[in-house]
Enzyme design. Structure first.
Site, PDB file in Angstrom:
ATOM      1  N   ASN A 126       0.856  -1.195   0.000  1.00  0.00           N
ATOM      2  CA  ASN A 126       0.000   0.000   0.000  1.00  0.00           C
ATOM      3  C   ASN A 126       0.884   1.235   0.000  1.00  0.00           C
ATOM      4  O   ASN A 126       2.096   1.131  -0.032  1.00  0.00           O
ATOM      5  CB  ASN A 126      -0.953  -0.031   1.210  1.00  0.00           C
ATOM      6  N   ARG A 127       0.257   2.408   0.098  1.00  0.00           N
ATOM      7  CA  ARG A 127       0.986   3.664  -0.138  1.00  0.00           C
ATOM      8  C   ARG A 127       1.642   4.253   1.116  1.00  0.00           C
ATOM      9  O   ARG A 127       2.125   5.366   1.075  1.00  0.00           O
ATOM     10  CB  ARG A 127       0.029   4.712  -0.720  1.00  0.00           C
TER      11      ARG A 127
END
Ligand code: PMT
Length: 408
Positions: A218-219
């Protein structure tokens, strides 16, 4: 003599400390003026020592005015007897910033041909070096060899940053930021209100393998968790940072445990959390992982690829189930009904405090340099923290932890 900016910053554990600030002949010497002001504003009592080369970049009078003390540069200064001993004995810490390649080489060789190098050899207090030079010099193996010798001698090296250099090059060699140097000093000086705390913080994403080439992640950049680790360290705590893959350098004085998957993060947490006094779960742990990661690279074909994902273990819930008495802070990454959903997670996971952030908003949350959060505690208290740099948000979160633990 009134000191510039005295008391403008909240007193950290530098308040009242006697800091020797050594300035050498680098173009970055001008940054030491601002560093001096910052240290004085944190309540430190700073005396400046300069090399002759440094005086070609910044005049001593500037430092004398800002510090309220004479500036020293001559070991035979008639103003004081055996200066290198008296100044060294009086100091709580000696920071040389900037430190040129020449000064680093002299110190590594044990030379003492000027006041600054004589002080470095006489000091019984922590000695810290913040190098600044061109990238080519920084990467030279003789410079790196000298730095290694100084580390082995117990000197703390505050690593330079990477960026635009005076030569026009871009690369490593820029003087570390003031915040990093202040944190390094605070870390060396210990003390601080959290000197009996053992803090475990998680940060960053996890990375769940699909095959040897591909993962699900994820970011998360790790910035929020790293800021919390740095803030706890600045307060004097012993800090372990368990981090998924990020591009960040761990804060100085913090133990880093690097992990990839949710499973590795869970194991690293469970191995360490029993001895902690505070646990902060800021990591963006993958909620799902592929049920069957493939040993070989999945070949691309015409047919769609269907991945079966299974839930990962809920680390926070496992920790609160095992560690009675541990103060546990969780996060909630929400995109709607943020406070309501966070309050539900606080209860479900039996947390002491939860940090709710609206990750649908641009400019805060994942990857951003700033965050805006709401702190909800198990006593029903709700505290809104406005949009601030993550370092400031981290300080607010730990201030709230302090307040809650003082009034259970
Ligand atoms: O890293 P940055 O780029 O600075 O971004 C910061 C952040 C947005 C990642 C951070 O502020 C944040 O919100 N972290 C939590 C992200 C997350 O996973 O939130 P969640 O609501 O999905 O999970 C709730 C809590 O359970 C979190 O504390 C999480 O760490 C924890 N969790 C989640 C999954 C899992 N398997 N085990 C857990 O313990």
């Amino acid at each position: 003599m009134p000191r510039v900016g005295q008391g403008s910053d909240p007193p950290g554990n530098l308040s009242g400390r006697r800091i020797l600030l050594g300035v050498t002949g680098s173009i970055a010497a001008y940054k030491s003026v601002s560093l001096l002001r910052r240290l004085v504003s944190l309540g430190a009592d700073v005396t400046v020592v300069m090399t002759d080369a440094a005086k070609r970049f910044v005049g001593p009078l500037t430092f004398q005015t800002l510090s309220g003390h004479p500036v020293y540069d001559d070991p035979f200064d008639p103003r004081e007897e055996i200066l290198h001993l008296t100044l060294a004995d009086a100091a709580d810490a000696f920071l040389i910033a900037p430190a040129t390649a020449n000064t680093i080489a002299k110190l590594a060789a044990g030379a003492a041909d000027d006041l600054l190098s004589a002080l470095a050899l006489s000091a019984r207090c922590p000695v810290l070096l913040a190098p600044a030079m061109d990238a080519v010099m920084w990467e030279h193996r003789l410079v790196q060899r000298n730095l290694e010798a100084l580390r082995e001698a117990g000197v703390t090296i505050v690593p330079p940053e990477t960026g635009a250099l005076a030569s026009g090059l871009v690369g490593p060699g820029r003087l570390a930021s003031e915040q990093t140097m202040v944190a390094a000093l605070e870390g060396c000086l210990g003390g601080g209100s959290w000197s009996r705390e053992r803090v475990v913080v998680t940060a960053g994403p996890t990375s769940e393998p699909i095959d040897p080439v591909r993962t699900i992640t994820n970011r998360s950049s790790g910035k929020m968790g790293y800021a919390l680790a740095a803030s706890a360290r600045r307060r004097g705590a012993a800090v372990t940072l368990i981090s998924g893959p990020t591009r960040l350098a761990p804060p100085l004085g913090v133990e880093l445990v690097a992990v990839e998957t949710a499973g590795e993060m869970r194991r690293a947490v469970l191995e360490r959390v029993e001895k902690a006094t505070l646990f902060i779960m800021a990591a963006a742990v993958a909620d799902f992982r592929p049920r069957s990661p493939q040993p070989g690279k999945i070949k691309k074909g015409a047919a769609p690829l269907v991945l079966e994902l299974v839930p990962t273990e809920d680390i926070l819930t496992e920790v609160t189930g095992r560690c009675e008495g541990l103060f546990v802070v969780g996060f909630a990454a929400e995109t709607d009904r943020v406070v309501e959903r966070a309050a539900e997670k606080l209860k479900a996971k039996r947390l002491d405090l939860i940090v709710a952030n609206d990750v649908s908003r641009p400019g805060i949350g994942f990857g951003a340099d700033e965050n805006e959060v709401t702190l909800i505690d198990r006593g029903g208290g709700v505290l809104a923290v406005p949009r601030l740099p993550k370092a400031a948000v981290a300080d607010r979160i730990l201030d709230r932890v302090d307040a809650l633990r003082r009034s259970p």
